[in-house]
Write an enzyme that holds these catalytic residues in place. Structure first.
Site, PDB file in Angstrom:
ATOM      1  N   ARG A  82       0.828  -1.208   0.000  1.00  0.00           N
ATOM      2  CA  ARG A  82       0.000   0.000   0.000  1.00  0.00           C
ATOM      3  C   ARG A  82       0.866   1.262   0.000  1.00  0.00           C
ATOM      4  O   ARG A  82       0.540   2.247  -0.656  1.00  0.00           O
ATOM      5  CB  ARG A  82      -0.958  -0.026   1.197  1.00  0.00           C
ATOM      6  CG  ARG A  82      -2.048   1.018   1.113  1.00  0.00           C
ATOM      7  CD  ARG A  82      -3.101   0.811   2.183  1.00  0.00           C
ATOM      8  NE  ARG A  82      -2.543   0.920   3.520  1.00  0.00           N
ATOM      9  CZ  ARG A  82      -3.225   0.660   4.636  1.00  0.00           C
ATOM     10  NH1 ARG A  82      -4.492   0.263   4.570  1.00  0.00           N
ATOM     11  NH2 ARG A  82      -2.671   0.785   5.814  1.00  0.00           N
ATOM     12  N   LYS A 184      -2.759   6.506   1.317  1.00  0.00           N
ATOM     13  CA  LYS A 184      -2.529   6.919   2.711  1.00  0.00           C
ATOM     14  C   LYS A 184      -1.542   8.080   2.708  1.00  0.00           C
ATOM     15  O   LYS A 184      -0.332   7.887   2.779  1.00  0.00           O
ATOM     16  CB  LYS A 184      -2.014   5.723   3.510  1.00  0.00           C
ATOM     17  CG  LYS A 184      -2.464   5.765   4.966  1.00  0.00           C
ATOM     18  CD  LYS A 184      -2.274   4.434   5.655  1.00  0.00           C
ATOM     19  CE  LYS A 184      -2.575   4.552   7.131  1.00  0.00           C
ATOM     20  NZ  LYS A 184      -4.009   4.647   7.449  1.00  0.00           N
ATOM     21  N   GLU A 220     -16.219   6.623   4.184  1.00  0.00           N
ATOM     22  CA  GLU A 220     -15.576   6.157   5.415  1.00  0.00           C
ATOM     23  C   GLU A 220     -15.500   7.306   6.400  1.00  0.00           C
ATOM     24  O   GLU A 220     -16.081   8.365   6.165  1.00  0.00           O
ATOM     25  CB  GLU A 220     -14.190   5.569   5.102  1.00  0.00           C
ATOM     26  CG  GLU A 220     -13.237   6.526   4.414  1.00  0.00           C
ATOM     27  CD  GLU A 220     -11.822   5.944   4.290  1.00  0.00           C
ATOM     28  OE1 GLU A 220     -11.380   5.226   5.188  1.00  0.00           O
ATOM     29  OE2 GLU A 220     -11.168   6.247   3.283  1.00  0.00           O
TER      30      GLU A 220
END
Ligand SMILES: *Cc1c(COP(=O)(O)O)cnc(C)c1O
Length: 342
Positions: A82, A184, A220
């Site tokens: 990720r 992220k 989210e």
């Protein structure tokens, strides 16, 4: 190895400086071998790309002690992958997966005295991150980067039981359509700070963000993905290009299907449907699952039948199974538990 004299169960979620951290420098097109250092301070130019144009990405994972006394991390290969997709999106070089996992191992080993004992509920939180470090004033990616990884011990997420939290639907967005919501990056968090503080000032724990294009679908919160449970005990989790792909959520989906035999739907979820669900939880590394009791959308309230006192039954089962796997009480799928030999 002697453990540090820390009241593990009293720890909160705050930075505590530990002994060693890892740093690798990227220059002239390649990463150096990387090394541990005692120095917790970074010196960079005032015009560094990270300071001017926010070219930085990060990860978060935990090291902890299993029931049989091993020190392990949970699926660090997925954090490495990720970090790679986050870096690619911001035109940063990829930090190699093997070197990432080696950096995790080295930092945990060097700070083994800070890995909380089994049963304390505390863990050693690991924060890998990368940033563009050389000076850049015309807008372009940096040519030089640092990959760093530090560790800080953090307390049990739920002190005295997991009390359900209250969310509100945010009017502001954390991500743009076709933007960077799925990586992220610190920039997504900078975006969310104002609406987070505003939520807190108004008595809510967190924001529920809706899809930035139409504000009709659930995305989210600022740092955790949603799981819902339907009346007939199916798991539903929102699917969208602007949601961060949580490793905890992906693991819980697997646990739901393979360990608990539940049906799972990963699909767009309309906010309209939320009132029909019977349980709601937020998933992320920090808490595994935090139960949600109530969601407030301006003058309307959704109160889940699981209430404000405890987790709903299905979310509790998911939580118990995944934490059981992590702590070595339940057999883990191949490759999920990465042991660090001291
Ligand atoms: C880190 C993060 C999560 C949770 O991901 P995990 O891999 O489960 O820790 C969810 N949403 C956002 C925006 C995040 O940054």
């Amino acid at each position: 190895m002697e453990k540090k004299n820390i009241e593990w169960s009293e720890l909160g979620f705050a930075y505590i400086q530990t002994d060693m951290r890892y740093v690798s420098y990227y220059k002239n097109g390649s990463w150096d071998a990387g090394a541990l250092t005692e120095d917790a301070t970074i010196t960079i130019n005032e015009c560094a790309c990270v300071l001017q144009y926010a070219q930085t990405v990060f990860e978060g994972l935990k090291a902890y002690t299993t029931e049989d006394g091993r020190i392990v991390t949970f699926r660090p290969d997925l954090n490495a992958e990720r970090l790679g997709s986050s870096a690619a999106r911001l035109e940063m070089p990829i930090f190699p997966k093997a070197q990432f996992i080696d950096a995790v191992d080295q930092v945990v080993r060097a700070n083994a005295a800070y890995v909380p004992p089994y049963g304390s509920g505390a863990t050693l939180y690991l924060r890998p991150y990368m940033f563009g470090s050389n000076s850049v004033i015309g807008v372009k990616p940096a040519d030089e980067y640092q990959f760093r990884l530090f560790a800080t011990p953090v307390g049990p997420y739920f002190k005295g039981g997991a009390k359900p939290i209250t969310l509100r639907v945010s009017d502001l967005d954390r991500a743009a359509p076709h933007g960077t919501g799925n990586i992220k990056a610190g920039l997504n968090y900078a975006m969310s700070l104002h609406t987070l503080m505003d939520a807190h000032r108004n008595g809510y724990d967190e924001n529920m963000f809706l899809d930035p294009a139409t504000h009709t679908k659930v995305e989210e919160t600022g740092g955790a993905n949603f799981l819902f449970v339907t009346k007939d005990n199916k798991i539903v989790t929102p699917k969208s290009d602007s949601i961060l792909p949580s490793i905890t959520r992906r693991s819980l989906v697997y646990v739901a299907k393979e360990y608990l035999g539940l049906e799972v739907e990963e699909r767009p979820v309309l906010f309209e449907e939320v009132k029909d669900f019977v349980e709601c939880g937020l998933c992320g590394t920090a808490a595994v699952i935090s139960p949600v009791g109530k969601i407030v959308d301006h003058d309307k309230e959704i109160c889940f039948p699981s209430g404000m006192e405890k987790m709903g039954d299905t979310i509790q089962k998911l939580y118990d199974t995944l934490t059981g796997i992590q702590m070595g009480r339940i057999e883990a799928p191949e490759g999920w538990i990465h042991e660090i030999r001291l």
